[in-house]
Motif scaffolding. Structure first.
Motif, short mmCIF file in Angstrom:
data_model
loop_
_atom_site.label_atom_id
_atom_site.label_comp_id
_atom_site.label_asym_id
_atom_site.label_seq_id
_atom_site.Cartn_x
_atom_site.Cartn_y
_atom_site.Cartn_z
N VAL A 312 0.85 -1.19 0.00
CA VAL A 312 0.00 0.00 0.00
C VAL A 312 0.88 1.24 0.00
N ASN A 313 0.65 2.14 -0.94
CA ASN A 313 1.42 3.38 -1.03
C ASN A 313 0.50 4.57 -0.86
N LYS A 314 0.97 5.56 -0.11
CA LYS A 314 0.23 6.81 -0.05
C LYS A 314 1.21 7.92 0.33
N TYR A 315 1.24 8.94 -0.51
CA TYR A 315 2.16 10.03 -0.26
C TYR A 315 1.82 10.70 1.08
N LEU A 316 2.83 10.97 1.90
CA LEU A 316 2.70 11.55 3.25
C LEU A 316 1.97 10.63 4.25
N MET A 317 2.06 9.35 4.00
CA MET A 317 1.46 8.37 4.93
C MET A 317 2.00 8.56 6.35
N ASN A 318 3.27 8.93 6.43
CA ASN A 318 3.91 9.06 7.74
C ASN A 318 3.25 10.13 8.61
#
Ligand code: ASP
Length: 458
Positions: A312-318
Protein backbone atom coordinates in the motif's frame (compact mmCIF):
# COMPACT_ATOMS: atom_id res chain seq x y z
CA UNK A 1 13.34 -38.95 36.27
CA UNK A 2 12.99 -38.62 32.50
CA UNK A 3 9.85 -38.49 30.39
CA UNK A 4 10.41 -40.08 27.01
CA UNK A 5 8.19 -39.80 23.96
CA UNK A 6 8.26 -41.94 20.83
CA UNK A 7 6.80 -40.65 17.59
CA UNK A 8 4.76 -42.62 15.05
CA UNK A 9 7.69 -43.98 13.04
CA UNK A 10 9.27 -45.27 16.29
CA UNK A 11 6.26 -47.55 16.89
CA UNK A 12 5.40 -48.36 13.27
CA UNK A 13 6.17 -52.10 13.49
CA UNK A 14 7.38 -54.86 15.81
CA UNK A 15 11.03 -54.13 15.14
CA UNK A 16 10.52 -50.54 16.24
CA UNK A 17 8.79 -51.77 19.41
CA UNK A 18 11.94 -53.81 20.16
CA UNK A 19 14.11 -50.71 19.72
CA UNK A 20 11.85 -48.77 22.09
CA UNK A 21 12.24 -51.47 24.72
CA UNK A 22 16.03 -51.48 24.37
CA UNK A 23 16.11 -47.69 24.75
CA UNK A 24 13.95 -47.88 27.88
CA UNK A 25 16.13 -50.59 29.40
CA UNK A 26 19.32 -48.66 28.69
CA UNK A 27 18.40 -45.98 31.24
CA UNK A 28 16.31 -46.78 34.29
CA UNK A 29 15.52 -43.12 34.94
CA UNK A 30 13.19 -43.27 31.92
CA UNK A 31 10.05 -43.76 33.98
CA UNK A 32 7.23 -42.34 31.88
CA UNK A 33 6.90 -43.23 28.22
CA UNK A 34 4.49 -41.53 25.84
CA UNK A 35 3.69 -43.15 22.51
CA UNK A 36 2.11 -41.90 19.28
CA UNK A 37 0.00 -44.09 17.01
CA UNK A 38 1.84 -46.36 14.54
CA UNK A 39 3.08 -44.19 11.69
CA UNK A 40 4.26 -44.95 8.17
CA UNK A 41 6.49 -47.97 7.57
CA UNK A 42 7.24 -46.91 4.01
CA UNK A 43 6.72 -43.70 2.05
CA UNK A 44 3.47 -45.05 0.56
CA UNK A 45 2.09 -46.34 3.87
CA UNK A 46 -0.79 -44.61 5.71
CA UNK A 47 -0.60 -43.54 9.36
CA UNK A 48 -3.05 -45.26 11.70
CA UNK A 49 -4.36 -41.83 12.76
CA UNK A 50 -5.25 -41.03 9.14
CA UNK A 51 -7.04 -44.38 8.80
CA UNK A 52 -9.01 -43.62 11.96
CA UNK A 53 -9.99 -40.15 10.76
CA UNK A 54 -11.11 -41.64 7.48
CA UNK A 55 -13.19 -44.32 9.21
CA UNK A 56 -14.89 -41.72 11.43
CA UNK A 57 -15.76 -39.53 8.44
CA UNK A 58 -17.03 -42.47 6.41
CA UNK A 59 -19.25 -43.50 9.28
CA UNK A 60 -20.53 -39.93 9.61
CA UNK A 61 -21.48 -39.94 5.96
CA UNK A 62 -23.21 -43.28 6.34
CA UNK A 63 -20.70 -45.40 4.42
CA UNK A 64 -19.54 -48.90 5.30
CA UNK A 65 -16.35 -48.89 7.40
CA UNK A 66 -15.60 -52.64 7.38
CA UNK A 67 -12.55 -52.21 5.13
CA UNK A 68 -11.12 -49.41 7.28
CA UNK A 69 -11.58 -51.42 10.48
CA UNK A 70 -9.71 -54.34 8.93
CA UNK A 71 -6.81 -52.10 7.82
CA UNK A 72 -6.49 -50.50 11.26
CA UNK A 73 -6.65 -53.73 13.18
CA UNK A 74 -4.19 -55.46 10.85
CA UNK A 75 -1.53 -52.89 11.82
CA UNK A 76 -1.79 -53.89 15.49
CA UNK A 77 -2.20 -57.55 14.66
CA UNK A 78 1.04 -57.52 12.67
CA UNK A 79 2.94 -56.04 15.60
CA UNK A 80 1.37 -58.32 18.21
CA UNK A 81 1.89 -61.44 16.12
CA UNK A 82 5.53 -60.65 15.47
CA UNK A 83 6.16 -59.99 19.16
CA UNK A 84 4.32 -63.14 20.25
CA UNK A 85 1.60 -61.27 22.16
CA UNK A 86 -1.78 -62.90 22.84
CA UNK A 87 -4.40 -62.67 20.08
CA UNK A 88 -7.08 -61.72 22.66
CA UNK A 89 -5.51 -58.32 22.97
CA UNK A 90 -6.15 -57.58 19.31
CA UNK A 91 -9.61 -59.12 19.51
CA UNK A 92 -10.28 -56.62 22.31
CA UNK A 93 -9.17 -53.70 20.10
CA UNK A 94 -11.41 -54.95 17.31
CA UNK A 95 -14.47 -55.18 19.53
CA UNK A 96 -13.76 -51.78 21.04
CA UNK A 97 -13.23 -50.07 17.66
CA UNK A 98 -16.45 -51.57 16.22
CA UNK A 99 -18.42 -50.53 19.28
CA UNK A 100 -17.12 -46.97 19.18
CA UNK A 101 -17.74 -46.62 15.47
CA UNK A 102 -21.28 -47.83 16.02
CA UNK A 103 -21.75 -45.25 18.80
CA UNK A 104 -23.65 -41.97 18.91
CA UNK A 105 -22.68 -39.70 16.01
CA UNK A 106 -24.98 -36.80 16.84
CA UNK A 107 -22.09 -34.68 18.14
CA UNK A 108 -19.73 -34.97 15.20
CA UNK A 109 -16.64 -33.30 16.65
CA UNK A 110 -16.79 -35.38 19.83
CA UNK A 111 -17.35 -38.49 17.74
CA UNK A 112 -14.41 -37.81 15.42
CA UNK A 113 -11.98 -37.04 18.27
CA UNK A 114 -13.13 -40.16 20.12
CA UNK A 115 -12.11 -42.28 17.12
CA UNK A 116 -8.99 -40.31 16.17
CA UNK A 117 -7.40 -40.87 19.60
CA UNK A 118 -7.65 -44.67 19.44
CA UNK A 119 -4.38 -45.03 17.52
CA UNK A 120 -2.45 -43.87 20.57
CA UNK A 121 -4.72 -45.66 23.05
CA UNK A 122 -4.22 -49.09 21.46
CA UNK A 123 -0.54 -48.46 20.82
CA UNK A 124 0.12 -47.65 24.49
CA UNK A 125 -1.82 -50.74 25.58
CA UNK A 126 0.17 -52.89 23.19
CA UNK A 127 3.46 -51.38 24.34
CA UNK A 128 2.62 -51.98 28.00
CA UNK A 129 1.68 -55.60 27.21
CA UNK A 130 4.91 -56.12 25.29
CA UNK A 131 7.07 -54.67 28.06
CA UNK A 132 5.37 -56.87 30.66
CA UNK A 133 5.62 -60.00 28.51
CA UNK A 134 9.31 -59.36 27.98
CA UNK A 135 10.02 -58.90 31.68
CA UNK A 136 9.78 -55.13 32.28
CA UNK A 137 6.96 -54.27 34.70
CA UNK A 138 4.89 -51.58 33.00
CA UNK A 139 1.35 -50.23 33.22
CA UNK A 140 -0.89 -48.52 30.72
CA UNK A 141 -2.21 -45.32 32.28
CA UNK A 142 -5.21 -43.71 30.60
CA UNK A 143 -5.45 -39.90 30.44
CA UNK A 144 -8.82 -39.94 32.25
CA UNK A 145 -7.40 -42.01 35.10
CA UNK A 146 -4.35 -39.73 35.46
CA UNK A 147 -6.41 -36.54 35.20
CA UNK A 148 -5.27 -35.10 31.87
CA UNK A 149 -8.09 -32.58 31.64
CA UNK A 150 -8.35 -30.55 28.46
CA UNK A 151 -10.57 -27.84 26.99
CA UNK A 152 -13.54 -28.62 24.76
CA UNK A 153 -11.75 -27.37 21.65
CA UNK A 154 -12.05 -30.62 19.72
CA UNK A 155 -9.13 -31.26 17.38
CA UNK A 156 -7.04 -28.52 18.99
CA UNK A 157 -7.67 -28.97 22.72
CA UNK A 158 -5.57 -27.25 25.36
CA UNK A 159 -4.52 -28.64 28.71
CA UNK A 160 -6.34 -27.18 31.72
CA UNK A 161 -4.23 -25.87 34.58
CA UNK A 162 -5.99 -28.23 37.01
CA UNK A 163 -4.50 -31.22 35.19
CA UNK A 164 -0.97 -30.61 36.41
CA UNK A 165 -1.60 -31.40 40.09
CA UNK A 166 -3.24 -34.74 39.24
CA UNK A 167 -0.60 -35.68 36.68
CA UNK A 168 2.18 -34.93 39.18
CA UNK A 169 1.14 -38.10 41.04
CA UNK A 170 2.48 -40.19 38.15
CA UNK A 171 5.85 -39.70 39.84
CA UNK A 172 4.85 -42.16 42.54
CA UNK A 173 4.02 -45.06 40.26
CA UNK A 174 6.27 -48.03 40.85
CA UNK A 175 6.01 -49.52 37.38
CA UNK A 176 7.06 -47.92 34.13
CA UNK A 177 4.15 -45.75 33.00
CA UNK A 178 3.03 -46.13 29.38
CA UNK A 179 0.84 -43.19 28.43
CA UNK A 180 -0.97 -42.56 25.13
CA UNK A 181 -0.11 -39.27 23.45
CA UNK A 182 -2.36 -36.86 21.56
CA UNK A 183 -5.49 -36.62 23.74
CA UNK A 184 -7.04 -35.85 27.06
CA UNK A 185 -10.51 -35.67 28.59
CA UNK A 186 -12.97 -32.83 28.86
CA UNK A 187 -14.77 -32.05 32.12
CA UNK A 188 -17.86 -33.81 30.80
CA UNK A 189 -15.90 -36.94 30.02
CA UNK A 190 -15.33 -36.74 26.25
CA UNK A 191 -12.06 -37.51 24.53
CA UNK A 192 -10.59 -34.37 22.93
CA UNK A 193 -7.42 -34.47 20.85
CA UNK A 194 -4.67 -31.91 20.51
CA UNK A 195 -3.80 -30.68 17.02
CA UNK A 196 -1.94 -33.09 14.71
CA UNK A 197 1.43 -34.23 16.00
CA UNK A 198 0.13 -33.55 19.50
CA UNK A 199 1.85 -36.48 21.25
CA UNK A 200 4.82 -34.12 21.63
CA UNK A 201 2.52 -31.96 23.69
CA UNK A 202 1.43 -34.86 25.92
CA UNK A 203 5.08 -35.63 26.66
CA UNK A 204 5.79 -31.99 27.46
CA UNK A 205 2.78 -31.72 29.78
CA UNK A 206 3.78 -34.87 31.67
CA UNK A 207 7.41 -33.75 31.91
CA UNK A 208 6.33 -30.43 33.40
CA UNK A 209 3.81 -32.08 35.75
CA UNK A 210 6.26 -34.54 37.28
CA UNK A 211 9.20 -32.09 37.20
CA UNK A 212 11.29 -34.34 34.94
CA UNK A 213 15.02 -33.76 34.63
CA UNK A 214 14.82 -34.11 30.84
CA UNK A 215 12.11 -34.51 28.24
CA UNK A 216 13.44 -36.93 25.62
CA UNK A 217 11.72 -36.79 22.28
CA UNK A 218 12.59 -39.79 20.10
CA UNK A 219 11.93 -39.56 16.39
CA UNK A 220 13.54 -40.82 13.18
CA UNK A 221 16.28 -38.22 12.68
CA UNK A 222 19.49 -37.66 14.64
CA UNK A 223 18.36 -34.25 15.83
CA UNK A 224 17.31 -30.85 14.54
CA UNK A 225 19.17 -29.88 11.38
CA UNK A 226 20.42 -26.36 10.64
CA UNK A 227 18.43 -26.32 7.38
CA UNK A 228 15.66 -28.34 5.77
CA UNK A 229 17.10 -31.68 4.56
CA UNK A 230 14.59 -31.59 1.67
CA UNK A 231 16.42 -28.53 0.36
CA UNK A 232 19.97 -29.43 1.35
CA UNK A 233 21.70 -32.78 1.44
CA UNK A 234 22.98 -33.76 4.89
CA UNK A 235 22.72 -30.42 6.66
CA UNK A 236 24.70 -30.08 9.89
CA UNK A 237 22.87 -30.97 13.10
CA UNK A 238 22.34 -28.33 15.76
CA UNK A 239 23.92 -29.68 18.96
CA UNK A 240 22.23 -27.15 21.23
CA UNK A 241 19.77 -24.28 20.84
CA UNK A 242 17.46 -22.30 23.09
CA UNK A 243 13.68 -22.60 23.35
CA UNK A 244 13.34 -19.21 21.70
CA UNK A 245 15.58 -20.19 18.81
CA UNK A 246 13.55 -23.34 18.28
CA UNK A 247 10.33 -21.34 18.46
CA UNK A 248 11.59 -18.99 15.73
CA UNK A 249 12.80 -21.85 13.54
CA UNK A 250 9.48 -23.68 13.99
CA UNK A 251 7.60 -20.56 13.00
CA UNK A 252 9.96 -20.23 10.04
CA UNK A 253 9.09 -23.70 8.73
CA UNK A 254 10.89 -26.36 10.81
CA UNK A 255 8.56 -29.15 11.82
CA UNK A 256 10.59 -31.47 14.07
CA UNK A 257 8.76 -30.51 17.25
CA UNK A 258 5.11 -29.53 17.78
CA UNK A 259 4.84 -25.76 18.17
CA UNK A 260 2.70 -25.79 21.32
CA UNK A 261 4.77 -28.46 23.04
CA UNK A 262 7.50 -26.06 23.95
CA UNK A 263 5.47 -23.98 26.40
CA UNK A 264 5.04 -26.43 29.33
CA UNK A 265 8.71 -27.45 29.36
CA UNK A 266 9.91 -23.90 28.72
CA UNK A 267 7.94 -22.64 31.72
CA UNK A 268 9.26 -25.44 33.90
CA UNK A 269 12.83 -25.00 32.57
CA UNK A 270 13.08 -28.65 31.51
CA UNK A 271 15.56 -29.33 28.69
CA UNK A 272 14.31 -31.19 25.61
CA UNK A 273 16.56 -33.76 23.98
CA UNK A 274 15.51 -34.66 20.41
CA UNK A 275 16.94 -38.09 19.50
CA UNK A 276 16.77 -40.90 17.00
CA UNK A 277 15.15 -44.26 17.82
CA UNK A 278 17.10 -45.79 14.93
CA UNK A 279 20.44 -44.42 16.17
CA UNK A 280 20.11 -44.17 19.95
CA UNK A 281 23.81 -43.70 20.66
CA UNK A 282 23.71 -40.31 18.92
CA UNK A 283 23.46 -37.47 21.49
CA UNK A 284 20.84 -35.63 19.39
CA UNK A 285 19.89 -31.98 19.83
CA UNK A 286 19.43 -30.25 23.18
CA UNK A 287 16.88 -27.49 23.60
CA UNK A 288 17.75 -25.42 26.67
CA UNK A 289 17.07 -22.05 28.37
CA UNK A 290 20.42 -20.42 27.59
CA UNK A 291 23.42 -21.48 25.59
CA UNK A 292 27.01 -20.51 25.19
CA UNK A 293 27.17 -18.65 21.88
CA UNK A 294 30.77 -19.76 21.20
CA UNK A 295 31.33 -19.58 17.47
CA UNK A 296 27.67 -20.28 16.68
CA UNK A 297 26.07 -16.88 16.23
CA UNK A 298 23.28 -18.42 14.19
CA UNK A 299 21.84 -21.90 14.67
CA UNK A 300 19.84 -22.40 11.51
CA UNK A 301 18.03 -21.07 8.50
CA UNK A 302 14.37 -21.92 7.91
CA UNK A 303 12.20 -21.30 4.89
CA UNK A 304 8.44 -21.12 4.61
CA UNK A 305 6.57 -20.66 1.37
CA UNK A 306 3.16 -19.49 0.29
CA UNK A 307 3.05 -15.89 1.47
CA UNK A 308 1.74 -12.85 -0.32
CA UNK A 309 2.18 -9.15 0.29
CA UNK A 310 -0.40 -6.37 0.07
CA UNK A 311 1.66 -3.30 -0.87
CA UNK A 312 0.00 0.00 0.00
CA UNK A 313 1.42 3.38 -1.03
CA UNK A 314 0.23 6.81 -0.05
CA UNK A 315 2.16 10.03 -0.26
CA UNK A 316 2.70 11.55 3.25
CA UNK A 317 1.46 8.37 4.93
CA UNK A 318 3.91 9.06 7.74
CA UNK A 319 1.94 12.18 8.76
CA UNK A 320 -1.45 10.48 8.82
CA UNK A 321 -2.54 9.31 12.25
CA UNK A 322 -4.24 5.90 12.39
CA UNK A 323 -3.37 4.77 8.86
CA UNK A 324 -1.75 1.52 10.04
CA UNK A 325 -4.59 0.74 12.42
CA UNK A 326 -7.24 1.30 9.74
CA UNK A 327 -5.36 -0.89 7.27
CA UNK A 328 -5.03 -3.71 9.78
CA UNK A 329 -8.66 -3.27 10.75
CA UNK A 330 -9.69 -4.04 7.17
CA UNK A 331 -7.53 -7.17 7.33
CA UNK A 332 -9.24 -8.17 10.59
CA UNK A 333 -12.73 -7.43 9.30
CA UNK A 334 -12.05 -9.65 6.30
CA UNK A 335 -11.20 -12.42 8.80
CA UNK A 336 -7.56 -12.66 7.75
CA UNK A 337 -4.55 -13.12 9.98
CA UNK A 338 -1.33 -11.42 9.01
CA UNK A 339 2.26 -12.36 9.77
CA UNK A 340 4.28 -9.16 9.27
CA UNK A 341 3.75 -5.53 8.41
CA UNK A 342 7.04 -3.93 7.30
CA UNK A 343 6.83 -0.24 6.50
CA UNK A 344 8.66 2.49 4.61
CA UNK A 345 8.19 6.26 4.55
CA UNK A 346 5.11 6.32 2.36
CA UNK A 347 4.27 2.64 2.21
CA UNK A 348 3.11 -0.23 4.32
CA UNK A 349 3.10 -3.89 3.35
CA UNK A 350 1.01 -6.56 4.99
CA UNK A 351 2.43 -10.07 4.64
CA UNK A 352 -0.01 -12.91 5.02
CA UNK A 353 -0.55 -16.51 4.03
CA UNK A 354 -1.71 -16.67 0.45
CA UNK A 355 -4.07 -19.61 1.00
CA UNK A 356 -6.44 -17.36 2.96
CA UNK A 357 -7.26 -15.32 -0.14
CA UNK A 358 -9.56 -15.86 -3.10
CA UNK A 359 -9.68 -13.74 -6.27
CA UNK A 360 -12.93 -12.20 -5.06
CA UNK A 361 -11.49 -11.35 -1.66
CA UNK A 362 -8.42 -9.77 -3.24
CA UNK A 363 -10.61 -7.47 -5.34
CA UNK A 364 -12.66 -6.49 -2.31
CA UNK A 365 -9.61 -5.76 -0.13
CA UNK A 366 -7.96 -3.68 -2.86
CA UNK A 367 -11.15 -1.76 -3.35
CA UNK A 368 -11.67 -1.14 0.38
CA UNK A 369 -8.08 0.04 0.94
CA UNK A 370 -8.28 2.35 -2.05
CA UNK A 371 -11.63 3.84 -1.02
CA UNK A 372 -11.47 3.86 2.77
CA UNK A 373 -7.82 4.90 3.11
CA UNK A 374 -7.54 6.93 -0.08
CA UNK A 375 -4.37 4.99 -0.93
CA UNK A 376 -2.45 6.02 -4.06
CA UNK A 377 -1.73 2.44 -5.10
CA UNK A 378 -2.56 -1.00 -3.77
CA UNK A 379 -0.98 -4.10 -5.29
CA UNK A 380 -0.69 -7.72 -4.33
CA UNK A 381 2.39 -9.83 -4.88
CA UNK A 382 2.05 -13.58 -4.64
CA UNK A 383 4.47 -16.47 -4.14
CA UNK A 384 6.80 -14.97 -1.60
CA UNK A 385 9.02 -17.25 0.50
CA UNK A 386 10.18 -16.07 3.91
CA UNK A 387 13.61 -17.12 5.11
CA UNK A 388 14.31 -16.96 8.83
CA UNK A 389 17.94 -16.75 9.88
CA UNK A 390 17.92 -17.50 13.60
CA UNK A 391 20.47 -17.17 16.36
CA UNK A 392 21.00 -15.40 19.68
CA UNK A 393 24.55 -14.53 18.67
CA UNK A 394 23.47 -12.12 15.93
CA UNK A 395 22.91 -9.40 18.47
CA UNK A 396 26.52 -9.18 19.56
CA UNK A 397 28.20 -9.99 16.26
CA UNK A 398 29.21 -7.36 13.76
CA UNK A 399 28.40 -7.75 10.10
CA UNK A 400 25.78 -10.51 10.28
CA UNK A 401 23.33 -8.76 7.97
CA UNK A 402 26.19 -8.03 5.59
CA UNK A 403 27.09 -11.71 5.45
CA UNK A 404 23.48 -12.79 4.87
CA UNK A 405 22.77 -10.24 2.16
CA UNK A 406 26.25 -10.74 0.65
CA UNK A 407 25.63 -14.48 0.35
CA UNK A 408 22.32 -13.81 -1.42
CA UNK A 409 23.88 -11.24 -3.74
CA UNK A 410 26.60 -13.73 -4.73
CA UNK A 411 23.91 -16.31 -5.40
CA UNK A 412 22.04 -13.72 -7.52
CA UNK A 413 18.96 -13.78 -5.31
CA UNK A 414 17.04 -10.55 -5.08
CA UNK A 415 15.81 -9.67 -1.58
CA UNK A 416 12.22 -8.44 -1.77
CA UNK A 417 12.12 -7.32 1.85
CA UNK A 418 14.17 -7.57 5.00
CA UNK A 419 12.90 -7.50 8.57
CA UNK A 420 14.68 -7.69 11.88
CA UNK A 421 13.10 -7.08 15.25
CA UNK A 422 14.96 -5.26 18.02
CA UNK A 423 15.77 -8.55 19.78
CA UNK A 424 17.93 -9.45 16.76
CA UNK A 425 17.12 -13.09 17.31
CA UNK A 426 15.79 -13.58 13.80
CA UNK A 427 16.36 -11.89 10.49
CA UNK A 428 13.48 -12.50 8.08
CA UNK A 429 14.03 -12.11 4.36
CA UNK A 430 11.36 -12.21 1.69
CA UNK A 431 12.45 -13.68 -1.65
CA UNK A 432 10.60 -14.95 -4.71
CA UNK A 433 9.38 -18.49 -4.19
CA UNK A 434 11.44 -19.73 -7.16
CA UNK A 435 14.63 -18.42 -5.47
CA UNK A 436 13.93 -19.95 -2.07
CA UNK A 437 16.04 -23.11 -2.34
CA UNK A 438 19.07 -21.29 -3.78
CA UNK A 439 18.74 -18.67 -1.05
CA UNK A 440 18.66 -21.26 1.76
CA UNK A 441 21.72 -22.98 0.32
CA UNK A 442 23.62 -19.72 -0.01
CA UNK A 443 22.96 -18.68 3.60
CA UNK A 444 23.67 -22.17 4.91
CA UNK A 445 27.00 -22.33 3.08
CA UNK A 446 27.96 -18.90 4.36
CA UNK A 447 27.58 -19.93 7.99
CA UNK A 448 27.93 -23.68 8.14
CA UNK A 449 29.96 -24.68 5.13
CA UNK A 450 32.48 -21.93 4.37
CA UNK A 451 34.54 -24.17 2.10
CA UNK A 452 31.58 -24.68 -0.27
CA UNK A 453 31.99 -23.55 -3.85
CA UNK A 454 29.96 -20.41 -4.57
CA UNK A 455 26.88 -21.31 -6.61
CA UNK A 456 27.30 -21.11 -10.41
CA UNK A 457 26.10 -17.90 -12.00
CA UNK A 458 22.69 -18.31 -13.61
N1 ASP B 1 -0.94 -39.62 15.82
C1 ASP B 1 -1.18 -38.22 15.84
C2 ASP B 1 -0.93 -37.63 14.46
O1 ASP B 1 -0.65 -38.34 13.51
C3 ASP B 1 -0.40 -37.52 16.91
C4 ASP B 1 1.10 -37.71 16.87
O2 ASP B 1 1.61 -38.52 16.12
O3 ASP B 1 1.79 -37.01 17.60
O4 ASP B 1 -1.05 -36.44 14.30
Amino acid sequence: MKVIKFGGSSVADANQFRKVRDILLADTTRRIVVVSAPGKRTKEDVKVTDLLIQSARMRLSGRDVGGEIARIISRYEGIACDLGLPAELIQGFHTDLCRRLEGDTSRTREFEDGIKALGEMYCAQLMAAYLNESGTPAEFVAPEEAGLLVSEEYGCARVLEAAYASLAKLRNRKKLVVFPGFYGFTRDGHIATFSRGGSDLTGAILAAAVGAKVYENFTDVDGIAAADPRILKNPALIPELTYQELRELSYGGFSVFHEEAMLPVFEAGIPINVRNTNNPSHPGTWVVSTRDIGGRAIVGVACDRGFCGIYVNKYLMNREKGFGRKLLQIIEEEDLSFDHAPSGVDNLTVILRQNQLTAQLIDRIKDRITRELAADTVSIENDIALLSVVGHGMRKTLGMAARVTGALATAKVNIEMLMQGPSELTMILGVKDEDAAVAVRAIYDEFFNPSAEPPPLP
